[in-house]
Motif scaffolding. Sequence first.
Motif, PDB file in Angstrom:
ATOM      1  N   ALA A   1      77.559   8.519  25.087  1.00 19.41           N
ATOM      2  CA  ALA A   1      77.700   9.959  24.577  1.00 19.41           C
ATOM      3  C   ALA A   1      76.545   9.421  23.622  1.00 19.41           C
ATOM      4  O   ALA A   1      76.061   8.607  22.872  1.00 19.41           O
ATOM      5  CB  ALA A   1      78.677  10.647  24.106  1.00 19.41           C
ATOM      6  N   TYR A   2      75.443  10.133  23.309  1.00 16.61           N
ATOM      7  CA  TYR A   2      74.280   9.654  22.588  1.00 16.61           C
ATOM      8  C   TYR A   2      74.435  10.660  21.195  1.00 16.61           C
ATOM      9  O   TYR A   2      75.204  11.918  20.964  1.00 16.61           O
ATOM     10  CB  TYR A   2      73.347  10.205  22.520  1.00 16.61           C
ATOM     11  N   ASN A   3      75.250   9.344  19.829  1.00 15.65           N
ATOM     12  CA  ASN A   3      75.488  10.068  18.559  1.00 15.65           C
ATOM     13  C   ASN A   3      74.367  10.717  17.582  1.00 15.65           C
ATOM     14  O   ASN A   3      73.304   8.895  17.113  1.00 15.65           O
ATOM     15  CB  ASN A   3      75.996   9.809  18.378  1.00 15.65           C
ATOM     16  N   SER A   4      73.687  11.565  17.725  1.00 13.46           N
ATOM     17  CA  SER A   4      71.834  11.462  16.655  1.00 13.46           C
ATOM     18  C   SER A   4      72.261  11.091  14.180  1.00 13.46           C
ATOM     19  O   SER A   4      71.608  10.793  14.676  1.00 13.46           O
ATOM     20  CB  SER A   4      71.631  13.338  16.692  1.00 13.46           C
ATOM     21  N   GLU A   5      73.591  10.868  14.612  1.00 12.91           N
ATOM     22  CA  GLU A   5      73.853  10.527  13.516  1.00 12.91           C
ATOM     23  C   GLU A   5      73.559   9.004  13.626  1.00 12.91           C
ATOM     24  O   GLU A   5      73.363   8.616  12.048  1.00 12.91           O
ATOM     25  CB  GLU A   5      75.377  11.131  12.801  1.00 12.91           C
ATOM     26  N   THR A   6      74.261   8.191  14.659  1.00 13.80           N
ATOM     27  CA  THR A   6      74.118   6.345  13.949  1.00 13.80           C
ATOM     28  C   THR A   6      73.349   5.903  15.449  1.00 13.80           C
ATOM     29  O   THR A   6      73.534   5.049  15.408  1.00 13.80           O
ATOM     30  CB  THR A   6      75.754   6.258  14.696  1.00 13.80           C
ATOM     31  N   MET A   7      72.191   6.854  15.681  1.00 14.66           N
ATOM     32  CA  MET A   7      71.840   6.230  17.090  1.00 14.66           C
ATOM     33  C   MET A   7      69.814   6.626  17.275  1.00 14.66           C
ATOM     34  O   MET A   7      69.549   7.447  16.954  1.00 14.66           O
ATOM     35  CB  MET A   7      72.358   6.525  18.693  1.00 14.66           C
ATOM     36  N   ARG A   8      69.526   5.263  17.764  1.00 18.70           N
ATOM     37  CA  ARG A   8      68.150   6.609  17.506  1.00 18.70           C
ATOM     38  C   ARG A   8      67.069   5.908  18.798  1.00 18.70           C
ATOM     39  O   ARG A   8      68.110   4.545  19.400  1.00 18.70           O
ATOM     40  CB  ARG A   8      67.500   5.577  16.091  1.00 18.70           C
ATOM     41  N   VAL A   9      66.873   6.381  19.631  1.00 18.58           N
ATOM     42  CA  VAL A   9      65.525   5.754  20.828  1.00 18.58           C
ATOM     43  C   VAL A   9      64.184   5.855  20.428  1.00 18.58           C
ATOM     44  O   VAL A   9      63.865   5.978  19.801  1.00 18.58           O
ATOM     45  CB  VAL A   9      66.133   6.833  21.585  1.00 18.58           C
ATOM     46  N   LEU A  10      63.764   4.822  21.690  1.00 20.84           N
ATOM     47  CA  LEU A  10      62.153   4.372  21.745  1.00 20.84           C
ATOM     48  C   LEU A  10      62.008   6.453  22.153  1.00 20.84           C
ATOM     49  O   LEU A  10      62.116   6.698  22.489  1.00 20.84           O
ATOM     50  CB  LEU A  10      61.849   3.834  22.840  1.00 20.84           C
ATOM     51  N   GLY A  11      60.512   6.455  20.320  1.00 19.91           N
ATOM     52  CA  GLY A  11      59.843   8.061  20.597  1.00 19.91           C
ATOM     53  C   GLY A  11      58.124   7.477  20.115  1.00 19.91           C
ATOM     54  O   GLY A  11      57.658   6.050  19.651  1.00 19.91           O
ATOM     55  N   THR A  12      57.910   8.471  19.477  1.00 27.56           N
ATOM     56  CA  THR A  12      56.534   8.407  18.384  1.00 27.56           C
ATOM     57  C   THR A  12      56.787   8.761  17.038  1.00 27.56           C
ATOM     58  O   THR A  12      57.813   9.546  17.409  1.00 27.56           O
ATOM     59  CB  THR A  12      55.575   9.018  19.512  1.00 27.56           C
ATOM     60  N   ALA A  13      56.421   8.434  16.392  1.00 23.97           N
ATOM     61  CA  ALA A  13      55.859   8.755  15.015  1.00 23.97           C
ATOM     62  C   ALA A  13      55.768   9.974  14.835  1.00 23.97           C
ATOM     63  O   ALA A  13      54.386  10.127  15.801  1.00 23.97           O
ATOM     64  CB  ALA A  13      56.225   7.251  13.638  1.00 23.97           C
ATOM     65  N   ALA A  14      55.872  10.634  13.561  1.00 27.32           N
ATOM     66  CA  ALA A  14      54.190  11.738  13.571  1.00 27.32           C
ATOM     67  C   ALA A  14      52.559  11.418  13.186  1.00 27.32           C
ATOM     68  O   ALA A  14      51.724  12.555  14.177  1.00 27.32           O
ATOM     69  CB  ALA A  14      54.753  12.695  12.176  1.00 27.32           C
ATOM     70  N   ASP A  15      52.382  10.218  13.102  1.00 25.73           N
ATOM     71  CA  ASP A  15      50.506  10.397  12.964  1.00 25.73           C
ATOM     72  C   ASP A  15      50.934   9.404  14.947  1.00 25.73           C
ATOM     73  O   ASP A  15      50.081   8.974  15.158  1.00 25.73           O
ATOM     74  CB  ASP A  15      50.814   8.499  12.124  1.00 25.73           C
ATOM     75  N   GLY A  16      51.747   9.059  15.756  1.00 22.83           N
ATOM     76  CA  GLY A  16      51.489   8.593  16.638  1.00 22.83           C
ATOM     77  C   GLY A  16      51.979   7.431  17.240  1.00 22.83           C
ATOM     78  O   GLY A  16      51.815   6.680  18.164  1.00 22.83           O
TER      79      GLY A  16
END
Length: 397
Positions: free
Chosen positions: A281-296
Amino acid sequence: MKRVLLFLFLVASSLHGFAQLNGNGYYRVKSYDNGRYVSLIDNRGSINVSTTEADMAALRTVLGFEHIVSDPSTIIYIKKMSTGYDLQAQGTGSYAIISYEVLISPTGDGTYWAYASKGGMSKYLADQEISWMWSATDSRRIYGEMVGVGKPSATSTQADWYILPVAADGDNYFGITPSVSAGGAYYQSFYAAFPFTFSSTGMSAYYVSQVDAAKSAVVIKEVTGGVPSTTPVIIKCSSDQPASNKLNIGAATTGSASGNLLKGVYFCNDVESEEHRNVVAYNSETMRVLGTAADGSLAFVKSTTLQYIPANTAYITVEAGAPDVLKVYTQAEYDALPSAKRGDLSGDGKVSGLDLVYLGNMILGTREKTTDADLNGDGKVSGLDYVILVNIILNQQ
């Protein structure tokens, strides 16, 4: 008729290096009947040839090479045992799941039967269709499931399988399909049970050596010498096409990822059956996944859509209250970052009520906004950042 079709298939395949089972190694297994590939989506199951009961819901079959080219669950290491074989994938194997060695015998026409036997009784692995689904490109995909059947007849092909060696220089290759585009490059978090090196040029692998919530930063280091088995990594790709991102699966590796903070997931089997439901299960409080920041730029981010961590991907864990976005830096880039404390907007080396005044003025527009005031990393300076700063001050008391 089967022999005629097989002859035509062999003639067509000879141009592409068609091959068969040839000792221990990495293979894909493909149904003769319908062209679906075997995929291991769970690590539970059983078979009892004495009672003719077989639970093989851990195995699914998938139609279309384009749908499995980047799928580690279709890569099977076939290992010879005392009388049969162990078919290993996704950190487990057929012997661990069903407690039987799988017997593999050639049919005499380029295909194989796979079965388990006890006391003169046998169960043969066969494929049956379970559903039609639609892909993102609107072309139909057929999914099937594995079943156990009695010994096939001379005219039956339901239990006939091709065993195809995986090779980067052939048609049965493995290539990465990236999911993230950042800074003009393509990336994919990746977790597999097999070791690998890169066949395509311009590719590299990284692991996470440090997570610094105070600086909204994640530090990555390159894995050189190949990626060892069961090592979660971030892969930088040559392009957005798997044919340009090929791996040498099973290659000898000397690389290491000591202190790797990435965590990997093999399965994401969200089914009603509790016995085979296998998810993280993904927990948005304690997990981070690969993506992009606002500046790309490349980052680990809080997802607003995930329910579970996808199969064969990696993630990091953080403490509750960590920034929504943690940008990815090399060690040299991280060392060059300012050393100020997170939330120290006044620059006095402390995080205090003065910083709340600074942030409040930024929100009201009476002070110029700064990037370090964007405490949750959403690209804005707002009341959400004010709440985070209050919590920072309270938690340091």
